[in-house]
Design a protein around this motif. Structure first.
Motif, PDB file in Angstrom:
ATOM      1  N   VAL A  45       0.849  -1.189   0.000  1.00  0.00           N
ATOM      2  CA  VAL A  45       0.000   0.000   0.000  1.00  0.00           C
ATOM      3  C   VAL A  45       0.886   1.242   0.000  1.00  0.00           C
ATOM      4  N   THR A  46       0.466   2.233  -0.774  1.00  0.00           N
ATOM      5  CA  THR A  46       1.154   3.518  -0.831  1.00  0.00           C
ATOM      6  C   THR A  46       0.297   4.559  -0.136  1.00  0.00           C
ATOM      7  N   VAL A  47       0.892   5.297   0.787  1.00  0.00           N
ATOM      8  CA  VAL A  47       0.180   6.336   1.518  1.00  0.00           C
ATOM      9  C   VAL A  47       0.994   7.625   1.483  1.00  0.00           C
ATOM     10  N   SER A  48       0.334   8.738   1.682  1.00  0.00           N
ATOM     11  CA  SER A  48       1.022  10.029   1.770  1.00  0.00           C
ATOM     12  C   SER A  48       1.343  10.383   3.216  1.00  0.00           C
ATOM     13  N   THR A  49       0.655   9.755   4.155  1.00  0.00           N
ATOM     14  CA  THR A  49       0.918   9.930   5.578  1.00  0.00           C
ATOM     15  C   THR A  49       1.186   8.562   6.179  1.00  0.00           C
ATOM     16  N   ALA A  50       2.380   8.359   6.720  1.00  0.00           N
ATOM     17  CA  ALA A  50       2.728   7.058   7.280  1.00  0.00           C
ATOM     18  C   ALA A  50       1.823   6.724   8.458  1.00  0.00           C
ATOM     19  N   THR A  51       1.438   5.471   8.537  1.00  0.00           N
ATOM     20  CA  THR A  51       0.542   5.017   9.605  1.00  0.00           C
ATOM     21  C   THR A  51       1.229   5.135  10.962  1.00  0.00           C
ATOM     22  N   GLY A  52       0.468   5.633  11.954  1.00  0.00           N
ATOM     23  CA  GLY A  52       1.038   5.805  13.293  1.00  0.00           C
ATOM     24  C   GLY A  52       0.163   5.324  14.417  1.00  0.00           C
ATOM     25  N   THR A  53      -0.986   4.705  14.080  1.00  0.00           N
ATOM     26  CA  THR A  53      -1.883   4.202  15.116  1.00  0.00           C
ATOM     27  C   THR A  53      -2.401   2.825  14.734  1.00  0.00           C
ATOM     28  N   ALA A  54      -2.827   2.076  15.757  1.00  0.00           N
ATOM     29  CA  ALA A  54      -3.407   0.759  15.511  1.00  0.00           C
ATOM     30  C   ALA A  54      -4.710   0.888  14.731  1.00  0.00           C
ATOM     31  N   GLN A  55      -5.464   1.948  15.006  1.00  0.00           N
ATOM     32  CA  GLN A  55      -6.736   2.156  14.318  1.00  0.00           C
ATOM     33  C   GLN A  55      -6.528   2.360  12.818  1.00  0.00           C
ATOM     34  N   THR A  56      -5.528   3.169  12.454  1.00  0.00           N
ATOM     35  CA  THR A  56      -5.257   3.410  11.036  1.00  0.00           C
ATOM     36  C   THR A  56      -4.771   2.141  10.351  1.00  0.00           C
ATOM     37  N   ALA A  57      -3.939   1.367  11.058  1.00  0.00           N
ATOM     38  CA  ALA A  57      -3.452   0.108  10.485  1.00  0.00           C
ATOM     39  C   ALA A  57      -4.614  -0.844  10.218  1.00  0.00           C
ATOM     40  N   ALA A  58      -5.546  -0.913  11.157  1.00  0.00           N
ATOM     41  CA  ALA A  58      -6.709  -1.785  10.992  1.00  0.00           C
ATOM     42  C   ALA A  58      -7.576  -1.320   9.835  1.00  0.00           C
ATOM     43  N   GLU A  59      -7.700  -0.010   9.666  1.00  0.00           N
ATOM     44  CA  GLU A  59      -8.498   0.534   8.571  1.00  0.00           C
ATOM     45  C   GLU A  59      -7.858   0.206   7.229  1.00  0.00           C
ATOM     46  N   LEU A  60      -6.523   0.278   7.150  1.00  0.00           N
ATOM     47  CA  LEU A  60      -5.840  -0.082   5.913  1.00  0.00           C
ATOM     48  C   LEU A  60      -6.085  -1.543   5.555  1.00  0.00           C
ATOM     49  N   LEU A  61      -6.042  -2.414   6.556  1.00  0.00           N
ATOM     50  CA  LEU A  61      -6.288  -3.833   6.294  1.00  0.00           C
ATOM     51  C   LEU A  61      -7.738  -4.083   5.899  1.00  0.00           C
ATOM     52  N   ARG A  62      -8.640  -3.262   6.396  1.00  0.00           N
ATOM     53  CA  ARG A  62     -10.047  -3.399   5.975  1.00  0.00           C
ATOM     54  C   ARG A  62     -10.182  -3.034   4.508  1.00  0.00           C
ATOM     55  N   ARG A  63      -9.479  -1.982   4.071  1.00  0.00           N
ATOM     56  CA  ARG A  63      -9.553  -1.547   2.676  1.00  0.00           C
ATOM     57  C   ARG A  63      -8.793  -2.504   1.758  1.00  0.00           C
ATOM     58  N   VAL A  64      -7.641  -2.986   2.242  1.00  0.00           N
ATOM     59  CA  VAL A  64      -6.771  -3.835   1.426  1.00  0.00           C
ATOM     60  C   VAL A  64      -6.449  -5.093   2.225  1.00  0.00           C
ATOM     61  N   PRO A  65      -7.324  -6.099   2.172  1.00  0.00           N
ATOM     62  CA  PRO A  65      -7.169  -7.286   3.028  1.00  0.00           C
ATOM     63  C   PRO A  65      -5.854  -8.037   2.851  1.00  0.00           C
ATOM     64  N   ASP A  66      -5.236  -7.970   1.663  1.00  0.00           N
ATOM     65  CA  ASP A  66      -3.980  -8.695   1.462  1.00  0.00           C
ATOM     66  C   ASP A  66      -2.761  -7.786   1.564  1.00  0.00           C
ATOM     67  N   ALA A  67      -2.922  -6.621   2.217  1.00  0.00           N
ATOM     68  CA  ALA A  67      -1.793  -5.704   2.383  1.00  0.00           C
ATOM     69  C   ALA A  67      -0.699  -6.367   3.207  1.00  0.00           C
ATOM     70  N   VAL A  68       0.531  -6.208   2.749  1.00  0.00           N
ATOM     71  CA  VAL A  68       1.662  -6.810   3.456  1.00  0.00           C
ATOM     72  C   VAL A  68       2.696  -5.761   3.861  1.00  0.00           C
ATOM     73  N   ALA A  69       2.782  -4.678   3.112  1.00  0.00           N
ATOM     74  CA  ALA A  69       3.768  -3.637   3.401  1.00  0.00           C
ATOM     75  C   ALA A  69       3.198  -2.266   3.091  1.00  0.00           C
ATOM     76  N   GLU A  70       3.787  -1.257   3.736  1.00  0.00           N
ATOM     77  CA  GLU A  70       3.380   0.136   3.513  1.00  0.00           C
ATOM     78  C   GLU A  70       4.597   0.961   3.125  1.00  0.00           C
ATOM     79  N   GLY A  71       4.420   1.753   2.077  1.00  0.00           N
ATOM     80  CA  GLY A  71       5.453   2.686   1.643  1.00  0.00           C
ATOM     81  C   GLY A  71       4.808   3.978   1.187  1.00  0.00           C
ATOM     82  N   MET A  72       5.613   4.896   0.678  1.00  0.00           N
ATOM     83  CA  MET A  72       5.085   6.199   0.270  1.00  0.00           C
ATOM     84  C   MET A  72       5.363   6.517  -1.198  1.00  0.00           C
ATOM     85  N   GLU A  73       5.942   5.560  -1.938  1.00  0.00           N
ATOM     86  CA  GLU A  73       6.329   5.860  -3.316  1.00  0.00           C
ATOM     87  C   GLU A  73       5.863   4.850  -4.360  1.00  0.00           C
TER      88      GLU A  73
END
Length: 277
Positions: A194-222
């Motif tokens: 997953v690519t984001v413009s703001t790096a995840t910093g909370t458990a709630q945001t991480a859970a929301e990302l997994l809800r949107r992208v169930p097979d997400a394995v890594a987070e980057g910005m580029e």
């Protein structure tokens, strides 16, 4: 998870549209990532690879990637038509390597300079899917925060009907690279980056990302920015990440940036073998 999602039994298989003699453009965000990759590629890297640090975030990544491809493609076309001397071509490639301003990419124009583009760097790993210090070779790149907030929750640009937030990685090359990394004894995972413009910093945001992208394995910005630029030129793309931290509550003391850069360096030596065999 330290195993690949699929195996690739024939390591000599080729990818349609990619030739092992083609040049490879590798795009990082910052110089520390670029230097780790160059160390892994070795002294002969310049013969096959161009490595640039395009800046942090999807916009800088896309702009830097498009500029590099456009410069190199224009130089290759001029040389092919006998209108550019070798030193002029070298100057154009040097400009591309510095991510300087250049011609904008046009939709549908195919690059004549590169056979593959790779977004590479360090990033976060989702716990239980990509451990800190391991590697990820993505199956797809998704702009996870590209869309709109609504009273009923987040809607992606896909759901809004404004385009696509997903670019698929080259499946054969991704599988081959994961296979070879694993054979070399390196911990590697597949899945969606997953690519984001703001790096995840909370458990709630991480859970929301997994809800949107169930097979997400890594987070980057580029990754999505690099992939979008490559797609505009009709080029296959990969994303390679060394995992420096767990996606979730921000804890700088738990980050292992050196381990992630070391993993990226080790992966780059294997990448050189994969791209030249």
């Amino acid at each position: 998870m330290n195993t690949t999602k699929r195996t690739f039994s024939d390591t000599n298989a080729s990818t349609p549209g990619f030739c092992t003699s083609s040049r490879v453009l590798i795009v990082t965000a910052v110089d520390a990532e670029k230097e780790a990759i160059l160390r892994g590629l070795g002294e002969d890297a310049a013969a096959r690879f161009d490595v640039i640090a395009a800046g942090v975030g999807p916009a800088s990544a896309a702009a830097g990637t498009a500029a590099a491809i456009a410069f190199a493609s224009a130089a290759a076309r001029e040389l092919a038509h006998g209108t550019a001397a070798p030193e002029e071509r070298d100057a154009a490639q040097a400009s591309a390597a510095s991510s300087g301003p250049g011609p904008a990419a046009g939709t549908g124009i195919r690059s004549t300079a590169y056979g593959l583009v790779i977004s590479a760097g360090i990033g976060g790993g989702f716990p239980g899917r990509a451990d800190v210090g391991s590697l990820v070779v993505a199956d797809a790149m998704i702009a996870a925060d590209l869309g709109s907030q609504t009273p009923d929750g987040f809607l992606s640009v896909d759901e809004l009907g404004f385009g696509s937030s997903r670019v698929a990685a080259d499946a054969v090359l991704a599988a081959r690279l994961r296979h070879e990394l694993q054979r070399a004894g390196l911990a590697v995972s597949g899945g969606t980056a997953v690519t984001v413009s703001t790096a995840t910093g909370t458990a709630q945001t991480a859970a929301e990302l997994l809800r949107r992208v169930p097979d997400a394995v890594a987070e980057g910005m580029e990754g999505f920015g690099v992939a979008t630029a490559a797609q505009q030129f009709g080029l296959p793309v990969l994303e390679l990440r060394g995992i420096s931290n767990a996606v979730g509550p921000r804890d700088r003391d738990a980050w292992r940036i050196k381990d992630a850069l070391d993993a990226l360096q080790a992966a780059s030596s294997i990448l050189r073998e994969v791209m030249t065999s």
